[in-house]
Design an enzyme around this catalytic site. Structure first.
Site, PDB file in Angstrom:
ATOM      1  N   GLY A  45       5.263   3.972  -8.974  1.00 40.96           N
ATOM      2  CA  GLY A  45       5.856   2.641  -9.177  1.00 40.96           C
ATOM      3  C   GLY A  45       4.790   1.555  -9.056  1.00 40.96           C
ATOM      4  N   HIS A  46       3.971   1.627  -8.002  1.00 34.09           N
ATOM      5  CA  HIS A  46       2.874   0.659  -7.851  1.00 34.09           C
ATOM      6  C   HIS A  46       1.908   0.766  -9.038  1.00 34.09           C
ATOM      7  CE1 HIS A  46       3.807   1.442  -3.424  1.00 34.09           C
ATOM      8  NE2 HIS A  46       3.958   0.142  -3.504  1.00 34.09           N
ATOM      9  N   ARG A  80       8.622   4.665   1.494  1.00 29.54           N
ATOM     10  CA  ARG A  80       9.385   5.191   2.633  1.00 29.54           C
ATOM     11  C   ARG A  80       9.984   6.579   2.354  1.00 29.54           C
ATOM     12  NH1 ARG A  80      10.771  -0.574   3.237  1.00 29.54           N
ATOM     13  NH2 ARG A  80      10.112  -1.266   5.301  1.00 29.54           N
ATOM     14  N   GLN A  87      14.024  -9.439  -4.220  1.00 27.62           N
ATOM     15  CA  GLN A  87      12.695 -10.027  -4.003  1.00 27.62           C
ATOM     16  C   GLN A  87      12.190 -10.684  -5.283  1.00 27.62           C
ATOM     17  OE1 GLN A  87       9.330  -8.096  -1.744  1.00 27.62           O
ATOM     18  NE2 GLN A  87       8.770  -7.421  -3.796  1.00 27.62           N
ATOM     19  N   PHE A 145       0.355   3.897  -2.179  1.00 29.31           N
ATOM     20  CA  PHE A 145       0.730   3.816  -3.585  1.00 29.31           C
ATOM     21  C   PHE A 145       1.457   5.050  -4.102  1.00 29.31           C
ATOM     22  CE2 PHE A 145      -3.177   0.903  -4.281  1.00 29.31           C
ATOM     23  CZ  PHE A 145      -2.470  -0.162  -3.783  1.00 29.31           C
ATOM     24  N   GLY A 200       0.800  -1.226   0.000  1.00 32.43           N
ATOM     25  CA  GLY A 200       0.000   0.000   0.000  1.00 32.43           C
ATOM     26  C   GLY A 200       0.830   1.272   0.000  1.00 32.43           C
ATOM     27  N   GLN A 259       7.764 -10.145   7.462  1.00 33.28           N
ATOM     28  CA  GLN A 259       8.958  -9.744   6.720  1.00 33.28           C
ATOM     29  C   GLN A 259       9.684  -8.576   7.368  1.00 33.28           C
ATOM     30  OE1 GLN A 259       6.507  -8.886   3.126  1.00 33.28           O
ATOM     31  NE2 GLN A 259       7.817  -7.112   2.862  1.00 33.28           N
ATOM     32  N   LYS A 280      12.487  -2.624  -8.581  1.00 27.14           N
ATOM     33  CA  LYS A 280      12.983  -1.840  -7.443  1.00 27.14           C
ATOM     34  C   LYS A 280      13.481  -2.775  -6.342  1.00 27.14           C
ATOM     35  CE  LYS A 280      12.990   1.369  -4.083  1.00 27.14           C
ATOM     36  NZ  LYS A 280      12.393   0.806  -2.946  1.00 27.14           N
ATOM     37  N   ASP A 281      12.698  -3.842  -6.105  1.00 26.33           N
ATOM     38  CA  ASP A 281      13.083  -4.851  -5.105  1.00 26.33           C
ATOM     39  C   ASP A 281      13.646  -6.041  -5.876  1.00 26.33           C
ATOM     40  OD1 ASP A 281      11.772  -3.753  -2.420  1.00 26.33           O
ATOM     41  OD2 ASP A 281      10.426  -3.335  -4.090  1.00 26.33           O
TER      42      ASP A 281
END
Ligand code: AMP
Length: 282
Positions: free
Chosen positions: A36-37, A187, A153, A33, A31, A61, A149-150
């Site tokens: 990128g999302h 963030r 992951q 947003f 969430g 996590q 970005k991740d």
């Protein structure tokens, strides 16, 4: 757009869609947003009949000292942005639904989670792999979309799907940046103006490395010697890692021969930021 909070309702709807031979695309998120999302949702919209976006700030996590409690949230704003993109379902389960008392099953992807963020966040990818596997079972997607970005992951989840024979295609999509280069992140809202200015040195260093590699530089040592002074700024940046890795195995390399990723993680004040870039030597 429907908002579903109940796990059984989500799975019943997904199984009904699948029973009719329809395709489901899932975009998992925590969430708050940003573009990128939204770029993942726009892409996902084109990949199937039904687009489900999950919003779940996944406690398993986050380490005990991490920012689970202050992770930014704005559910109403997220819903209106998702509606504009044409999302069909926001799936927003609660923590006790996802992890009821007695929960005890976790999935661990081993090698690709050891380095990079896995070194300083030891339980992080176990939590990610577990929650994503649960989301796959609840939402039954044929396609799941994640951001580069991740990057670690993304590689971890591709490995999960391969190793466990999951009938899902994991798609990675490009990292979206601000106009000045800063990687978009939920963030970033924590950064003061001065911290944000310091944070820019992360993307600037990655761009410099990309340019050096494009001009033929293959050596990690020479790249890092050129980049390290760029991380000296005020307020300071505390590097967690700067690593040159093979794009597929995520193993550290000292010379670029094939597709390589330069990845960085750093603390700017109280905020941990990550970024990465593809390096290609012609
Ligand atoms: P998060 O809500 O931070 O867990 O992210 C949800 C999804 O959005 C993940 O697949 C992220 O990789 C992706 N994502 C986050 N930031 C960006 C970005 N700047 N560009 C592209 N994808 C992103």
């Amino acid at each position: 757009m429907q908002v579903i909070r109940d796990l059984q309702d989500m799975q019943d709807l997904a199984l009904a869609w699948r029973g009719r031979g329809e395709t489901i695309v899932l975009v998992p998120t925590m969430g708050y947003f940003h573009q990128g999302h939204l770029s993942l949702m726009e892409y996902g919209r084109s990949r199937g009949d039904h687009l489900v976006v999950s919003i779940f700030v996944n406690p398993t996590q986050f380490g005990p000292q991490e920012d689970l409690d202050r992770y930014p949230r704005d559910f109403d704003r997220d819903c209106s942005l998702a509606r504009e993109v044409g999302v069909d379902v926001i799936f927003a389960p609660d923590t006790t639904g996802m992890y009821p008392p007695g929960f005890q099953t976790f999935v661990t992807v081993e090698e690709v989670t050891r380095g990079l963020c896995g070194a300083s966040r030891p339980i992080h990818f176990r939590g990610v792999a577990t929650v994503v596997l649960k989301l796959f079972n609840l939402v039954q997607p044929q396609v799941a979309v994640f951001g580069e970005k991740d990057y670690q992951q993304l590689v971890t989840l591709q490995q999960l799907v391969t190793d466990l024979n999951l009938p899902v295609q994991v798609v990675g999509r490009p990292l979206v940046r601000e106009a000045d280069g800063l990687a978009l992140s939920s963030r970033n809202v924590f950064l003061s103006p001065a911290e944000r200015a310091s944070a820019l040195s992360l993307s600037q260093a990655l761009f410099k490395a990309r340019d050096l590699a494009a001009n033929g530089e293959r050596s990690r040592d020479r790249l890092f010697t050129a980049l390290k002074p760029m991380f000296t700024c005020d307020p300071p940046i505390n590097l967690d890692y700067l690593a040159l890795v093979d794009s597929q195995t995520l193993k550290e390399i000292d010379t670029i021969h094939g597709p390589a990723r330069l990845a960085v993680a750093a603390w700017v004040g109280q905020t941990r930021l990550i970024d990465n870039i593809l390096l290609e030597v012609p």
